[in-house]
Motif scaffolding. Structure first.
Motif, PDB file in Angstrom:
ATOM      1  N   VAL A 133      23.074 -10.746 -37.807  1.00 11.19           N
ATOM      2  CA  VAL A 133      22.391 -11.757 -36.998  1.00 11.19           C
ATOM      3  C   VAL A 133      23.213 -13.032 -37.043  1.00 11.19           C
ATOM      4  N   TYR A 134      23.426 -13.648 -35.879  1.00 12.83           N
ATOM      5  CA  TYR A 134      24.165 -14.906 -35.836  1.00 12.83           C
ATOM      6  C   TYR A 134      23.324 -16.020 -36.445  1.00 12.83           C
ATOM      7  N   SER A 135      23.981 -16.898 -37.194  1.00  5.55           N
ATOM      8  CA  SER A 135      23.262 -17.950 -37.923  1.00  5.55           C
ATOM      9  C   SER A 135      22.545 -18.930 -37.012  1.00  5.55           C
ATOM     10  N   SER A 136      22.940 -19.028 -35.758  1.00  4.56           N
ATOM     11  CA  SER A 136      22.257 -19.922 -34.817  1.00  4.56           C
ATOM     12  C   SER A 136      21.010 -19.280 -34.211  1.00  4.56           C
ATOM     13  N   ASN A 137      20.788 -18.000 -34.470  1.00  8.01           N
ATOM     14  CA  ASN A 137      19.646 -17.283 -33.895  1.00  8.01           C
ATOM     15  C   ASN A 137      18.473 -17.316 -34.881  1.00  8.01           C
ATOM     16  N   GLU A 138      17.872 -18.475 -35.001  1.00  5.18           N
ATOM     17  CA  GLU A 138      16.780 -18.676 -35.959  1.00  5.18           C
ATOM     18  C   GLU A 138      15.622 -17.687 -35.774  1.00  5.18           C
ATOM     19  N   PRO A 139      15.198 -17.402 -34.540  1.00  5.67           N
ATOM     20  CA  PRO A 139      14.087 -16.449 -34.398  1.00  5.67           C
ATOM     21  C   PRO A 139      14.407 -15.059 -34.964  1.00  5.67           C
ATOM     22  N   SER A 140      15.634 -14.577 -34.766  1.00  6.04           N
ATOM     23  CA  SER A 140      15.998 -13.260 -35.289  1.00  6.04           C
ATOM     24  C   SER A 140      16.137 -13.283 -36.799  1.00  6.04           C
ATOM     25  N   LEU A 141      16.660 -14.369 -37.352  1.00  2.81           N
ATOM     26  CA  LEU A 141      16.738 -14.497 -38.806  1.00  2.81           C
ATOM     27  C   LEU A 141      15.329 -14.418 -39.401  1.00  2.81           C
ATOM     28  N   ALA A 142      14.398 -15.158 -38.807  1.00  2.00           N
ATOM     29  CA  ALA A 142      13.013 -15.164 -39.300  1.00  2.00           C
ATOM     30  C   ALA A 142      12.370 -13.785 -39.143  1.00  2.00           C
ATOM     31  N   LEU A 143      12.632 -13.114 -38.029  1.00  2.00           N
ATOM     32  CA  LEU A 143      12.073 -11.779 -37.791  1.00  2.00           C
ATOM     33  C   LEU A 143      12.531 -10.806 -38.869  1.00  2.00           C
ATOM     34  N   HIS A 144      13.817 -10.779 -39.152  1.00  2.00           N
ATOM     35  CA  HIS A 144      14.328  -9.829 -40.138  1.00  2.00           C
ATOM     36  C   HIS A 144      13.785 -10.121 -41.540  1.00  2.00           C
ATOM     37  N   ARG A 145      13.650 -11.368 -41.872  1.00  2.37           N
ATOM     38  CA  ARG A 145      13.040 -11.708 -43.171  1.00  2.37           C
ATOM     39  C   ARG A 145      11.578 -11.268 -43.204  1.00  2.37           C
ATOM     40  N   ARG A 146      10.850 -11.517 -42.115  1.00  4.45           N
ATOM     41  CA  ARG A 146       9.438 -11.137 -42.039  1.00  4.45           C
ATOM     42  C   ARG A 146       9.254  -9.620 -42.124  1.00  4.45           C
ATOM     43  N   LEU A 147      10.196  -8.869 -41.564  1.00  2.56           N
ATOM     44  CA  LEU A 147      10.116  -7.404 -41.609  1.00  2.56           C
ATOM     45  C   LEU A 147      10.458  -6.839 -42.981  1.00  2.56           C
ATOM     46  N   PHE A 149      13.648  -7.277 -44.551  1.00  6.04           N
ATOM     47  CA  PHE A 149      15.081  -7.093 -44.764  1.00  6.04           C
ATOM     48  C   PHE A 149      15.568  -8.074 -45.820  1.00  6.04           C
ATOM     49  N   VAL A 150      16.605  -7.673 -46.524  1.00  2.00           N
ATOM     50  CA  VAL A 150      17.209  -8.498 -47.564  1.00  2.00           C
ATOM     51  C   VAL A 150      18.515  -9.060 -47.025  1.00  2.00           C
ATOM     52  N   GLU A 151      18.724 -10.366 -47.191  1.00  2.00           N
ATOM     53  CA  GLU A 151      19.995 -10.965 -46.804  1.00  2.00           C
ATOM     54  C   GLU A 151      21.039 -10.560 -47.836  1.00  2.00           C
ATOM     55  N   GLU A 152      22.076  -9.860 -47.380  1.00  2.00           N
ATOM     56  CA  GLU A 152      23.074  -9.302 -48.286  1.00  2.00           C
ATOM     57  C   GLU A 152      24.407 -10.027 -48.268  1.00  2.00           C
ATOM     58  N   GLY A 153      24.648 -10.779 -47.237  1.00  3.39           N
ATOM     59  CA  GLY A 153      25.937 -11.452 -47.170  1.00  3.39           C
ATOM     60  C   GLY A 153      26.083 -12.266 -45.907  1.00  3.39           C
ATOM     61  N   ARG A 154      27.220 -12.920 -45.823  1.00  6.12           N
ATOM     62  CA  ARG A 154      27.474 -13.815 -44.701  1.00  6.12           C
ATOM     63  C   ARG A 154      28.970 -13.832 -44.425  1.00  6.12           C
TER      64      ARG A 154
END
Length: 183
Positions: A133-147, A149-154
């Motif tokens: 997910v691109y870092s500027s795509n706040e809605p998708s970042l929030a969606l994946h966290r809500r679902l 998903f674990v943030e594994e890297g950048r």
């Protein structure tokens, strides 16, 4: 009778040639297109028809899927979801999802992701899903966290779009994590 491809809000299905018009319309929102992948020059109706027809006529693959996210109530296309970077040996795959702007914030993306993951984990024996997910795509970042998903890297500054550099954030979910949340 129930189908693994149908949820409360969406139904995942193969693309049909007549879907071209909906997808061409989704391309009108440049910011949404950039959030999904990359911005392309405008394409003609003829090119969009050809694209949809070619996808509709492709032989289906059990693991590399590209499916229309359709509204469950009337079947209209609201987006698309696909798998890529499929590694059978390791049991991993990545996916991408794009929902047309008029259909944002209605629960379509989250439900489509869960349906796809259930198929890949329970029917195809994969053990891990990944999403970039691109870092500027706040809605998708929030969606994946809500679902769950674990943030594994950048990957820092790995994409240039709209005059700026974005990081790519890697999210992962194992089959055990999925099962604990969505059994």
């Amino acid at each position: 009778m129930t189908s693994v491809w149908v949820g409360e809000r969406v139904r995942l299905r193969a693309i049909e040639p007549e879907d071209w018009e909906a997808f061409l319309g989704f391309e009108e929102d440049s910011d949404a297109v950039r959030n999904g992948w990359r911005l392309h020059p405008p394409r003609s109706a003829a090119e969009a028809k050809k694209w949809a027809t070619e996808l509709a006529e492709q032989e289906s693959d059990m693991d590399q899927v590209r499916l229309v996210v359709a509204a469950a109530d009337d079947g209209r296309p609201v987006g698309m979801i696909n798998t890529h970077d499929v590694e059978r040996m390791h049991g991993t795959f990545a996916y991408g999802i794009s929902i047309g702007t008029p259909h944002h914030r209605k629960g379509y993306a989250g439900e489509a992701i869960v349906l796809l993951l259930r198929y890949m984990f329970a029917e195809r024996r994969f053990q891990k899903a990944e999403a970039w997910v691109y870092s500027s795509n706040e809605p998708s970042l929030a969606l994946h966290r809500r679902l769950g998903f674990v943030e594994e890297g950048r990957r820092r500054r790995s994409r240039f779009a709209a005059g700026r550099y974005d990081d790519e954030v890697l999210f992962g979910m194992t089959v055990e994590e999925f099962t604990a949340l969505y059994a």
